[in-house]
Structure formats: structure tokens, C-alpha cells
Design an enzyme around this catalytic site. Structure first.
Site, PDB file in Angstrom:
ATOM      1  N   CYS B  50       0.816  -1.213   0.000  1.00 31.83           N
ATOM      2  CA  CYS B  50       0.000   0.000   0.000  1.00 31.83           C
ATOM      3  C   CYS B  50       0.853   1.268   0.000  1.00 31.83           C
ATOM      4  CB  CYS B  50      -1.003   0.006   1.152  1.00 31.83           C
ATOM      5  SG  CYS B  50      -0.339  -0.562   2.694  1.00 31.83           S
ATOM      6  N   GLN B 116       6.951  -5.307   8.333  1.00 36.97           N
ATOM      7  CA  GLN B 116       6.158  -5.969   7.285  1.00 36.97           C
ATOM      8  C   GLN B 116       6.851  -6.035   5.921  1.00 36.97           C
ATOM      9  OE1 GLN B 116       4.847  -3.907   9.512  1.00 36.97           O
ATOM     10  NE2 GLN B 116       2.647  -4.115   9.705  1.00 36.97           N
TER      11      GLN B 116
END
Lengths: 271, 422
Positions: B50, B116
Site C-alpha cells: 500500500c 512488514q
């Protein structure tokens, strides 16, 4: 041979201390491993040195201030390994190795020759009395280091400045707990050391207690740690106050150890 | 064989552009395969999260390839080329390697040190492997990036400090108490922030949760949510005697807990430490109780201070991480260099072998009566001459040197090897 081993162990402890300083101020994750490696290497040399001295003198090498100081640091390192293994407290090494190094350094500047053992000391009490005293005092030394760790961490949390050592220091709870355990280990040993000392004194001098400076200071130390335990059990003096008391207690230990011999006149001349 | 990265991230593109250019679901496979088929592109990996979309590729000519990739992106996502070009960054060769290493190590992330991204890179690489769009260069590059990121993770403290309020609260608790699962926890009042912090705290495991609220019914509801029990507001002082961690967020306009109360409670607790987080504004707990031994009180500003300090700390660690990356780049460069010379080494050897084969054939044609033994001896001699002659250039090509490209060109010329036939 013995001298070389001593110098080698001193060097390794020095290396461990340098690594400790780096760990405290620079803090790369690799340094903590170095501290342990140096400490183990120093300990191996140190043990060999003690064994060599034991063989050449025929008695436990604790009959001069040089030997006693060296043996004392040996006990501390041993106890450090146990704590490291048992509790895995981060940064314990950096708060232990400097103490060990300073004791070894003091030992290295004191006269090293092996003197013939005075007849007073030739007794089974020598082993019992001194071992009790040394292991007990080693526990107090570790309690001192952990007390300092506690105070730093407590200060971090109270002042809310959480940089530097905050992340790496263990939790207050575990520090307090280990500090307490060490004092409950050291205190009975010190008590027994004083009792065996008195019995020994009776057997050679015919009197249990002569208010010799060594005896007086041992008693002062004993009272300080008695106060730590008493305050903890009755007034719930835990945490910060217990840590401060364990620091004061250790100062008294060190004074009993060196100060009395070097500054005051004592019958306990040998050590 | 040149590494090229074209991409955009949260710094160069707004979310509207990022979401348009993202390769979601089906688009990822199709996009990957089509990029791989673009002329001049030999290998490709698409990293699409994202916060960033990046295309790693192994290309013949970076400039040409980047043009065709940009055209492809514009076609594929139906966005104006100008818009894309404004948001994109392009790195090739060494810069591309550095970029990937920094991204993998989370130095280029919005929250530096967040973990992440490494997983996302692993996934992107796995997917490309599955679709067989990678080869020797990108395989090595991606694996190296992952190992560099792991090294950064273990050798620096980049991911160690909490950078959110609720996480910071949980971390503080762990520096006061050793085992959170032996601790009881109180939620005093309700509020979104308090609930969030409570959830974080509970993710570390907590022995017991007590919810105290002015409206008992609301407290009961919340208690159900947290699998705990509710207590009445009047019993607050009593409950505090056996509560170790308190998150307070009531709407009260004055202190609900004063210093005198706390002194009494601490006596009853036998001075067992207590950690109080007061995130209500105005504050609900007398700040002076932080002066009491074994009481640790943090208000919302303190927590913000902790988070800000941690962000700063991470920046310092990022500098260490950059040094590690520089080190790793050197190793990768060496490998890359040796890669450049491999085709030339192979070409020299092939050429020499071909000459040897031809000459031997000619020899046997001219002297058909040669015995097996003699033929073997001549063949052996020919091999020895070939090997000895191509040994020095092979060594020179394998060695690491600055002007490797010139060396390769020279050797190609000397041996009459056509450079375009790699």
C-alpha cells in the site's frame, strides 16, 4: 607459570571491561557476546592460576590480600556465570565485569609472593570461614551491580527519559527479585562466616570477640544487610530503597575487605 | 545484464496515484508476465504494497527498458504517462541494488523499522519465482536483499522501540513487570484510545481484566468484550489494591485519584509496583503520585514523548543500517562484476575448443594411418596448449578490477569474439 596465568586473566577481564564500556555507551548487539567470551577466557586462566598457587603453597590461596582479592573476584565471576545462565539478564555483564576487573587490578598491585602460612592459620577453619565469607560477599557484589541497574532503570521510568539503556535493561521486577535473592543468599553466609570466625578466634586466641576493626566492620556490614532484609519483610522496603541499601552494604563490604587492612590496624592482618 | 528499478512510494506519490498503479490480485500475475515479455527485459519482480509499487528487472539497456516499462504502466493502468512520470523514480545498477537493500531493511518505509516490508518482498519474490519471471540475476539480488535485511534486524536496534502510543504503553509495562500474565489489569473509564491500549496490553497476555466505569452497565459490556469482570466505581480504591496496571480514561473534570488515596493504596498493596497510564484530557489522576516509590504514572504527553524519542532513536539506528548496507553492496558488486565476465570466459573457451576440434579433424584426415596411441598423444598435447593459452585471460577476467569493462572489450577484440552474441 602462575604469574603468566594471572596476567592473562587480568588481560581478559580488562578486555571484558572495555567491551562492557562499549556495550553501555555504544551498544551494538555483538558486544554482549564478546563480554561473555572474554569473561570465560579470563575465568579459565584465573582458575588455572588459583590451582597452580594451591599446589605450590599447599593451602587455599587466600592468605595474602593479593590472593584474597583475586579469589574474591573469582567467586564473583562464578556467581555471574550462574546468574547469566539462570536469569539471562541483559546488561548484567557490563555491570559485573568492571567490578571484577577493579578487584583483580587491586590484586595485581599487591605483593604477590607466597609467604609461609602462619601457624595460627593452619587450621580447617581457614577453608570453612573464608569460603563462607567469600561466597557471601560475592553475592553482595552481584547485588550491588544489580542494585545499580535497578536505580538506572527506575530513574529512566520515573523521569520518562527512555533513551540509552532503557531498552536493554531488564524489568524492575526481575532486578528487584534477583537483588533480593542474592541478599538472602549472602546474608546467612556472612552470618556463618562471622560465627566460624569467632569460633576460630576462640581456638587460637582463647576469646570469641575482641572488637578488632575487621570484626567491627564485618558486624557493621552484617547490620546493613540485616536492615535490608528486615525492612523488606516488615516495612516493605523494596525496589529503590532496597537497591540503595544493597549499594551501601557493598561499600561496607569493600571497606571491611581493603580499608581495614590498609588503613586501620587489625589482628586480622593476613586478609 | 543490468538491474533496473522503476517505482513510486509514499514519498513520491499520493495515495490516489498509488492505488491506481497498484498490482492487486489478478493484475499482479498479468502485469508481471507482460513486463517480462517487454523487449529488452529478461527478468522481472513486482513489489506492490500500500505504500509502494516497484518493478525490479534485469534489462539489456536501462534507458530503453524504462521507457517501455513506463509506457506499459500507463497502458495497463490507464493513467496518463505524464502523471506517472512525475511520481516515478528510476535507479539502475548499483543505485538499484542500494535502493532494494534499503527498502528490504525498512529504511525507506513510512515508519522506519516496521517489519512488514521484508515479508512483502519475500512474497513478491516467491510469486515471481512461481511464475518463472526471474533468473540468475534477480534471484541472487532478492535473496541477498532478504539476508541483508535480516542482518540489519539482528545487528541494529532499528525495530526495537515502540512508535505508537498504545504499543509504547505495553512496552513500558514490560520494563516494570517481568511477566505480564501474572498481572491484573484495570480499564478505568472507557474511550477509544484506552480500549486500543488495553488490547495491545492484552496481546502480551494478562492474568485478569477489571473494567471500572461510572455507568456500571457500560462497564459490564466492555468487560464482556475483554473477557474480564466489571466493578462498581465506588469500589475503585478497593480494586486498586490488587491491580498492577491501570489505563485511565474517564471523562471526569477533576482528579479521581489523589496522592493521599494512592499512599493508602500502596500501603495496602505492600508497596507492590503499579503502573498507571492516564490518557484522559484533562488528566484524571494527580500527577504528583508519580513521586511515590513504586508508582509509575504516565500521561498522554509522556507517552507522546516516548514515541517521539523512539522515532529519533530509530533514525540513529538507520545510520548504522546504512553502513551495513554499504558493506554488503561491495560483496554484491564483486559478484555482479564476475557475472559480466562469465560470457566472455565461456566464449574464449568455446572458441579455443572449436579451433582444437577443427585442427584435430584436419590432422586425422591428412594422416589416416595414425595409430590410436599417437592420436591420443596429439589430442592431449592440443588440449594442453589450449588450456595454457586461455588460462591467463580467464584469470584476468575472474579477478576483481576497476576497469573491467575495458578489459572485457580488449579481450574480446584480441580473441576475435563478437560481443553481441552473449
Amino acid at each position: 607459570m602462575g604469574v603468566l596465568l594471572f596476567e592473562l586473566s587480568l588481560t581478559f577481564y580488562f578486555a571484558a571491561t572495555i567491551a562492557s564500556v562499549i556495550e553501555l555507551f555504544k551498544g551494538s548487539k555483538a558486544t554482549s557476546r564478546f563480554i561473555l567470551v572474554f569473561a570465560v577466557a579470563g575465568f579459565v586462566m584465573h582458575t588455572a592460576n588459583i590451582v597452580v598457587r594451591y599446589i605450590s603453597s599447599g593451602n587455599l590461596p587466600i592468605t595474602s590480600l593479593h590472593e584474597a582479592s583475586s579469589f574474591y573476584s573469582w567467586c564473583i565471576v562464578l556467581l555471574f556465570f550462574y546468574l547469566e545462565y539462570r536469569y539471562k539478564l541483559d546488561l548484567l555483564g557490563p555491570f559485573t565485569m568492571p567490578i571484577v576487573f577493579i578487584l583483580m587490578l587491586s590484586s595485581s598491585v599487591l605483593p604477590r609472593e607466597i609467604r609461609p602460612l602462619s601457624p595460627i592459620l593452619q587450621s580447617y577453619w581457614l577453608g570453612i570461614h573464608t569460603l563462607l565469607a567469600f561466597v557471601g560477599n560475592a553475592a553482595f557484589a552481584m547485588a550491588f551491580g544489580i542494585g545499580i541497574m535497578y536505580l538506572i532503570q527506575e530513574h529512566n521510568l520515573k523521569s520518562k527519559h527512555l533513551g540509552g539503556l532503557f531498552q536493554r535493561l531488564p524489568s524492575l521486577q526481575i532486578l528487584d527479585e534477583v537483588n533480593y535473592k542474592l541478599i538472602t543468599l549472602g546474608f546467612p553466609l556472612l552470618t556463618l562466616a562471622i560465627i566460624t570466625g569467632a569460633l576460630w578466634a576462640e581456638s587460637v586466641w582463647g576469646t570469641f570477640w575482641r572488637w578488632d576493626p575487621k570484626e567491627v566492620w564485618s558486624l557493621i556490614t552484617w547490620f546493613i544487610y540485616a536492615l535490608v532484609l528486615h525492612a523488606r519483610l516488615t516495612a516493605r522496603w523494596r525496589g529503590r530503597r532496597a537497591a540503595i541499601l544493597s549499594i551501601i552494604g557493598f561499600i561496607s563490604v569493600i571497606f571491611t575487605f581493603f580499608g581495614v587492612n590498609l588503613l586501620l590496624k587489625s589482628l586480622h592482618v593476613f586478609v | 545484464m543490468k538491474i533496473l528499478v522503476i517505482g513510486l512510494n509514499h514519498k513520491t506519490a499520493d495515495v490516489e496515484v498509488r492505488e491506481k498503479i497498484a498490482f492487486n490480485g489478478q493484475k499482479l500475475e498479468e502485469g508481471l508476465l507482460r513486463i517480462r515479455e517487454l523487449p529488452g527485459v529478461d527478468e522481472a519482480v513486482i513489489l506492490s504494497t500500500c505504500n509502494r509499487v516497484e518493478i525490479y528487472s534485469d534489462v539489456k539497456d536501462p534507458e530503453q527498458a524504462s521507457d517501455s516499462i513506463i509506457s506499459f504502466l500507463s497502458d495497463f493502468h490507464g493513467i496518463d504517462k505524464g502523471v506517472i512520470k512525475n511520481a516515478l523514480y528510476t535507479f539502475s545498477d548499483n543505485d538499484a541494488v542500494i535502493h532494494l537493500f534499503r527498502v528490504a531493511s525498512s529504511l525507506d518505509s513510512m515508519v522506519v523499522g516496521e517489519p512488514q516490508i521484508l515479508g512483502q518482498i519475500k512474497d513478491a519474490f516467491e510469486f515471481a519465482l512461481q511464475k518463472k519471471t526471474t533468473g540468475i540475476l534477480l534471484n541472487r539480488l532478492m535473496k541477498k536483499a532478504i539476508s541483508v535485511a535480516k542482518r540489519v534486524r539482528t545487528e541494529t536496534r532499528i525495530a526495537e522501540n515502540a512508535v505508537s502510543i498504545s504499543f509504547a504503553a505495553a512496552e513500558l509495562a514490560r520494563k516494570i513487570f517481568t511477566d505480564l500474565w501474572e498481572m491484573s489489569f484495570m480499564l478505568l473509564g472507557a474511550g477509544e484510545m484506552a480500549e486500543l491500549a488495553a488490547k495491545h496490553m492484552m496481546s502480551f497476555g494478562i492474568k485478569e481484566v477489571i473494567v471500572v466505569n461510572r455507568t456500571y452497565e457500560r462497564g459490564c459490556e466492555l468487560a464482556k468484550e475483554f473477557d474480564g469482570r466489571a466493578a462498581r466505581f465506588e469500589d475503585l480504591m478497593k480494586e486498586m489494591v490488587h491491580t498492577d496496571i491501570i489505563i485511565c480514561s474517564t471523562g471526569a473534570s477533576s482528579y479521581v485519584l489523589k496522592k493521599d488515596d494512592m499512599i493508602r493504596i500502596m500501603k495496602e498493596r505492600k508497596q507492590k509496583p503499579v503502573f498507571i497510564i492516564d490518557i484522559s484530557v484533562p488528566r484524571n489522576i494527580d500527577p504528583e503520585i508519580n513521586d511515590l516509590d513504586n508508582v509509575y504514572l504516565y500521561d498522554i504527553d509522556d507517552l507522546h514523548g516516548v514515541v517521539d524519542a523512539n522515532i529519533l532513536e530509530r533514525k540513529k539506528e538507520a545510520e548504522k543500517a546504512d553502513l551495513i548496507i554499504q558493506e554488503e553492496i561491495e560483496g554484491f558488486k564483486k559478484w555482479l562484476n564476475s557475472l559480466d565476465s562469465v560470457p566472455t570466459i565461456v566464449a574464449i573457451r568455446e572458441k579455443a575448443e572449436a579451433i582444437k576440434r577443427d585442427e584435430l579433424e584436419r590432422l586425422t584426415n591428412r594422416f589416416p594411418d595414425l595409430g590410436e596411441k599417437e592420436r591420443k598423444a596429439i589430442e592431449y598435447m592440443a588440449s594442453a596448449i589450449v588450456n595454457k593459452l586461455i588460462h591467463p585471460p580467464t584469470i584476468a577476467l575472474k579477478e576483481d578490477s576497476e576497469d573491467k569493462e575495458i578489459l572485457i572489450a580488449t579481450i574480446k577484440k584480441l580473441y576475435g569474439i563478437n560481443g553481441d552474441e552473449e
